[in-house]
Design a protein around this motif. Structure first.
Motif, PDB file in Angstrom:
ATOM      1  N   GLU A 164     -10.562 -11.253  -6.457  1.00  0.00           N
ATOM      2  CA  GLU A 164     -11.171 -12.471  -7.007  1.00  0.00           C
ATOM      3  C   GLU A 164     -11.091 -13.634  -6.031  1.00  0.00           C
ATOM      4  N   ILE A 165     -12.205 -14.311  -5.838  1.00  0.00           N
ATOM      5  CA  ILE A 165     -12.239 -15.581  -5.108  1.00  0.00           C
ATOM      6  C   ILE A 165     -12.615 -16.661  -6.115  1.00  0.00           C
ATOM      7  N   LYS A 166     -11.733 -17.610  -6.344  1.00  0.00           N
ATOM      8  CA  LYS A 166     -11.958 -18.628  -7.357  1.00  0.00           C
ATOM      9  C   LYS A 166     -13.023 -19.628  -6.913  1.00  0.00           C
ATOM     10  N   LYS A 167     -14.119 -19.667  -7.640  1.00  0.00           N
ATOM     11  CA  LYS A 167     -15.201 -20.601  -7.313  1.00  0.00           C
ATOM     12  C   LYS A 167     -14.750 -22.040  -7.458  1.00  0.00           C
ATOM     13  N   ILE A 168     -13.819 -22.274  -8.387  1.00  0.00           N
ATOM     14  CA  ILE A 168     -13.320 -23.631  -8.598  1.00  0.00           C
ATOM     15  C   ILE A 168     -12.593 -24.140  -7.355  1.00  0.00           C
ATOM     16  N   THR A 169     -11.928 -23.231  -6.628  1.00  0.00           N
ATOM     17  CA  THR A 169     -11.231 -23.630  -5.395  1.00  0.00           C
ATOM     18  C   THR A 169     -12.226 -24.118  -4.352  1.00  0.00           C
ATOM     19  N   ILE A 170     -13.351 -23.411  -4.224  1.00  0.00           N
ATOM     20  CA  ILE A 170     -14.390 -23.821  -3.276  1.00  0.00           C
ATOM     21  C   ILE A 170     -14.952 -25.182  -3.660  1.00  0.00           C
ATOM     22  N   LEU A 171     -15.208 -25.398  -4.956  1.00  0.00           N
ATOM     23  CA  LEU A 171     -15.741 -26.674  -5.432  1.00  0.00           C
ATOM     24  C   LEU A 171     -14.754 -27.815  -5.177  1.00  0.00           C
ATOM     25  N   ILE A 193       0.831  -1.205   0.000  1.00  0.00           N
ATOM     26  CA  ILE A 193       0.000   0.000   0.000  1.00  0.00           C
ATOM     27  C   ILE A 193       0.869   1.260   0.000  1.00  0.00           C
ATOM     28  N   ALA A 194       1.948   1.244   0.793  1.00  0.00           N
ATOM     29  CA  ALA A 194       2.847   2.402   0.849  1.00  0.00           C
ATOM     30  C   ALA A 194       3.507   2.647  -0.500  1.00  0.00           C
ATOM     31  N   GLU A 195       3.823   1.565  -1.211  1.00  0.00           N
ATOM     32  CA  GLU A 195       4.495   1.676  -2.511  1.00  0.00           C
ATOM     33  C   GLU A 195       3.517   1.701  -3.681  1.00  0.00           C
ATOM     34  N   LYS A 196       2.202   1.733  -3.356  1.00  0.00           N
ATOM     35  CA  LYS A 196       1.129   1.809  -4.363  1.00  0.00           C
ATOM     36  C   LYS A 196       1.180   0.655  -5.372  1.00  0.00           C
ATOM     37  N   LYS A 197       1.452  -0.538  -4.881  1.00  0.00           N
ATOM     38  CA  LYS A 197       1.474  -1.727  -5.733  1.00  0.00           C
ATOM     39  C   LYS A 197       0.112  -2.412  -5.656  1.00  0.00           C
ATOM     40  N   ASP A 198      -0.889  -1.800  -6.290  1.00  0.00           N
ATOM     41  CA  ASP A 198      -2.266  -2.279  -6.187  1.00  0.00           C
ATOM     42  C   ASP A 198      -2.460  -3.657  -6.802  1.00  0.00           C
ATOM     43  N   LYS A 199      -1.832  -3.901  -7.930  1.00  0.00           N
ATOM     44  CA  LYS A 199      -1.992  -5.185  -8.611  1.00  0.00           C
ATOM     45  C   LYS A 199      -1.438  -6.324  -7.765  1.00  0.00           C
ATOM     46  N   GLU A 200      -0.231  -6.138  -7.231  1.00  0.00           N
ATOM     47  CA  GLU A 200       0.385  -7.164  -6.384  1.00  0.00           C
ATOM     48  C   GLU A 200      -0.465  -7.408  -5.134  1.00  0.00           C
ATOM     49  N   TYR A 201      -1.039  -6.323  -4.618  1.00  0.00           N
ATOM     50  CA  TYR A 201      -1.878  -6.421  -3.418  1.00  0.00           C
ATOM     51  C   TYR A 201      -3.106  -7.292  -3.685  1.00  0.00           C
ATOM     52  N   LEU A 258      -3.882 -11.060  -2.167  1.00  0.00           N
ATOM     53  CA  LEU A 258      -5.116 -11.270  -1.400  1.00  0.00           C
ATOM     54  C   LEU A 258      -5.851 -12.509  -1.896  1.00  0.00           C
ATOM     55  N   SER A 259      -5.956 -12.654  -3.213  1.00  0.00           N
ATOM     56  CA  SER A 259      -6.646 -13.806  -3.801  1.00  0.00           C
ATOM     57  C   SER A 259      -5.956 -15.111  -3.443  1.00  0.00           C
ATOM     58  N   VAL A 260      -4.627 -15.098  -3.512  1.00  0.00           N
ATOM     59  CA  VAL A 260      -3.858 -16.313  -3.198  1.00  0.00           C
ATOM     60  C   VAL A 260      -4.051 -16.712  -1.745  1.00  0.00           C
ATOM     61  N   VAL A 261      -3.924 -15.746  -0.832  1.00  0.00           N
ATOM     62  CA  VAL A 261      -4.066 -16.037   0.606  1.00  0.00           C
ATOM     63  C   VAL A 261      -5.472 -16.558   0.905  1.00  0.00           C
ATOM     64  N   GLN A 262      -6.482 -15.941   0.305  1.00  0.00           N
ATOM     65  CA  GLN A 262      -7.861 -16.379   0.526  1.00  0.00           C
ATOM     66  C   GLN A 262      -8.065 -17.812   0.039  1.00  0.00           C
ATOM     67  N   ASP A 263      -7.554 -18.132  -1.136  1.00  0.00           N
ATOM     68  CA  ASP A 263      -7.694 -19.490  -1.666  1.00  0.00           C
ATOM     69  C   ASP A 263      -6.999 -20.517  -0.780  1.00  0.00           C
ATOM     70  N   ILE A 264      -5.812 -20.191  -0.330  1.00  0.00           N
ATOM     71  CA  ILE A 264      -5.066 -21.116   0.538  1.00  0.00           C
ATOM     72  C   ILE A 264      -5.818 -21.345   1.846  1.00  0.00           C
ATOM     73  N   LEU A 265      -6.410 -20.269   2.379  1.00  0.00           N
ATOM     74  CA  LEU A 265      -7.205 -20.410   3.598  1.00  0.00           C
ATOM     75  C   LEU A 265      -8.364 -21.376   3.397  1.00  0.00           C
ATOM     76  N   TYR A 324      -6.684  -8.324   9.148  1.00  0.00           N
ATOM     77  CA  TYR A 324      -5.242  -8.099   9.075  1.00  0.00           C
ATOM     78  C   TYR A 324      -4.705  -7.990   7.654  1.00  0.00           C
ATOM     79  N   SER A 325      -5.507  -8.374   6.667  1.00  0.00           N
ATOM     80  CA  SER A 325      -5.053  -8.256   5.286  1.00  0.00           C
ATOM     81  C   SER A 325      -5.636  -7.034   4.578  1.00  0.00           C
TER      82      SER A 325
END
Length: 459
Positions: free
Chosen positions: A388-395, A252-260, A264-271, A323-324
């Motif tokens: 993005e939350i991948k629906k395929i991951t939930i399935l 956020i400090a470095e304005k890297k919105d795409k990486e952010y 977020l999507s990766v962490v959510q899927d892993i969770l 926290y994210s």
């Protein structure tokens, strides 16, 4: 897991109950000493960690505030011991446990998190825990050894902080006090985070504190073992999230919105991949796990474990959005709303339900509190950013969980002992779940396997 299982058997439910009641009180005092500083320092430190002079000045100010509040915490502790008759039989346990307050402050572990020194933290913690396990086996042999257990447990939690001073010096950081504190800058965010922590601790720890008032040490002990299983699993899952705070703050400090967004999507899927099968497994194996951890004495807590198992997905999601998203974006006031509402609801329901339903009510109120927190945090988080939350991951996860349920059901029909059933069900359940993810072409699992294969061939 090993040490708690051993001590729950040696000390019995009365000993564990007395220890846990005192620990719930010390937890509040730890909050007073910390004053919301760790989360604030990790986030703000991540913003300035590339500027060594500015960072050292920031650390000195925050560390000084931390030391002042530690003195306040000890003052409150001594007042409680003197004025609260209920604590007269617990004063030595409290005093031993309170050493953790001083060690936590002097250790300043939040500095390591600013730099994302998680390898050092992991190695240090594992070594200390191994030493603690050996010490417990050697010195804790009967219920009368509760003071020894308290000291060893306290050192296993905070003793490693002593090593921090030499580690930080190697990084060019010297902890020191200062009279030049920018109160205007630090005051508001620190106090908001402090009240966040207070509210969170109330709805997480008030169950044990109130059970100690309404019930016997034995009931508190059974609930403690049951909730300990839940808290250990939850901590393991949420650790994936907690380490993201400095990284997301830097994005956020470095304005890297795409990486952010991508992260977020990766962490959510892993969770999702880890949380749902864990919830299913804990719900199905509650009685066997309790028997393994504490023995038949604790089987009355089976319903408690199952209720808390249902709370795990809500707890991890609440942690994720807090926290994210909220914390890195300096929206801790929104988190405060959720925790205050959850804490008030938790206490109110405990007062209403606990006299009649005991520890089952305590577990239910925790579930309700976790649901409230996740609803509020999701509402405010989606106003800040959408990902993005991948629906395929939930399935894929759902298919894997169905396979786990079938494995557990089939093995429950065998004639093995409960402990053997548990071992087989955990091992085979994990293998079947992993196989289901491979067969459904889960991208995270396939990528991990390809990476391992590539590294193996290169060697």
């Amino acid at each position: 897991f090993i040490s708690f299982s051993y001590c729950s058997r040696v000390l019995g439910s009365d000993g564990i109950g007395a220890y846990s009641f005192c620990q719930s009180i010390v937890a509040y005092l730890l909050l007073v000493a910390a004053l919301g500083i760790p989360n604030y320092a990790i986030r703000e430190g991540a913003f300035v960690r590339r500027d060594k002079k500015q960072l050292n000045n920031f650390i000195a100010q925050v560390f000084t505030i931390n030391c002042i509040m530690t003195l306040v915490a000890y003052f409150i502790l001594f007042l409680l011991i003197l004025l609260w008759p209920k604590l007269s039989g617990y004063q030595y346990i409290l005093l031993i446990q309170s050493i953790q307050i001083m060690l936590t402050t002097l250790g300043a572990d939040w500095i390591n998190s600013i730099f994302e020194d998680y390898l050092y933290l992991a190695v240090r913690y594992i070594v200390i825990q191994l030493i603690a396990i050996v010490a417990l086996i050697i010195f804790v042999k009967s219920p009368t050894d509760i003071y020894i257990y308290t000291f060893i447990s306290m050192m296993s939690n905070a003793g490693g902080n002593i090593l921090n001073w030499s580690f930080l010096k190697k990084k060019g950081i010297h902890l020191k006090l200062t009279f030049h504190i920018n109160i205007k800058k630090h005051f508001m965010p620190i106090f908001i985070l402090f009240f966040n922590c207070v509210a969170s601790t109330i709805y997480l720890n008030s169950d044990i504190t109130m059970l100690g008032m309404y019930s016997t040490d034995s009931v508190v002990g059974v609930y403690t073992v049951s909730s300990k299983i839940y808290s250990m699993i939850k901590s393991l899952l949420t650790s994936v999230i907690m380490v993201t705070l400095p990284r997301f703050s830097a994005y956020i400090a470095e304005k890297k919105d795409k990486e952010y967004k991508n992260t977020l999507s990766v962490v959510q899927d892993i969770l999702i991949l880890f949380t749902l099968p864990t919830t299913v497994g804990l719900f199905l194996e509650a009685d066997k796990i309790l028997n393994l951890v504490g023995g038949y004495e604790y089987l009355s807590g089976t319903v408690v474990v199952r209720i808390l198992a249902v709370a795990i997905p809500f707890a991890t999601e609440a942690c994720f959005f807090t926290y994210s998203i909220l914390m890195p974006n300096r929206q801790e006031n929104k988190f405060l709303i959720s925790t205050v509402v959850a804490a008030l609801l938790n206490i109110g329901l405990n007062i209403l339900l606990m006299p009649r339903y005991g520890m089952n009510a305590a577990a239910f109120t925790t579930l309700v509190a976790e649901i409230v927190v996740v609803i509020v945090t999701v509402y405010y988080s989606l106003k800040i950013i959408r990902f993005e939350i991948k629906k395929i991951t939930i399935l894929q996860t759902f298919i894997g969980c169905i396979c786990v349920i079938l494995v557990c059901y089939l093995l429950d029909e065998t004639q093995f002992s409960d402990n053997l059933k548990l071992i087989f069900e955990v091992i085979l359940g994990a293998l079947v779940y992993f196989s289901a993810l491979v067969l459904t072409r889960c991208s995270y699992v396939i990528n991990a396997l390809n990476k391992m294969k590539s590294e193996f061939l290169n060697k």
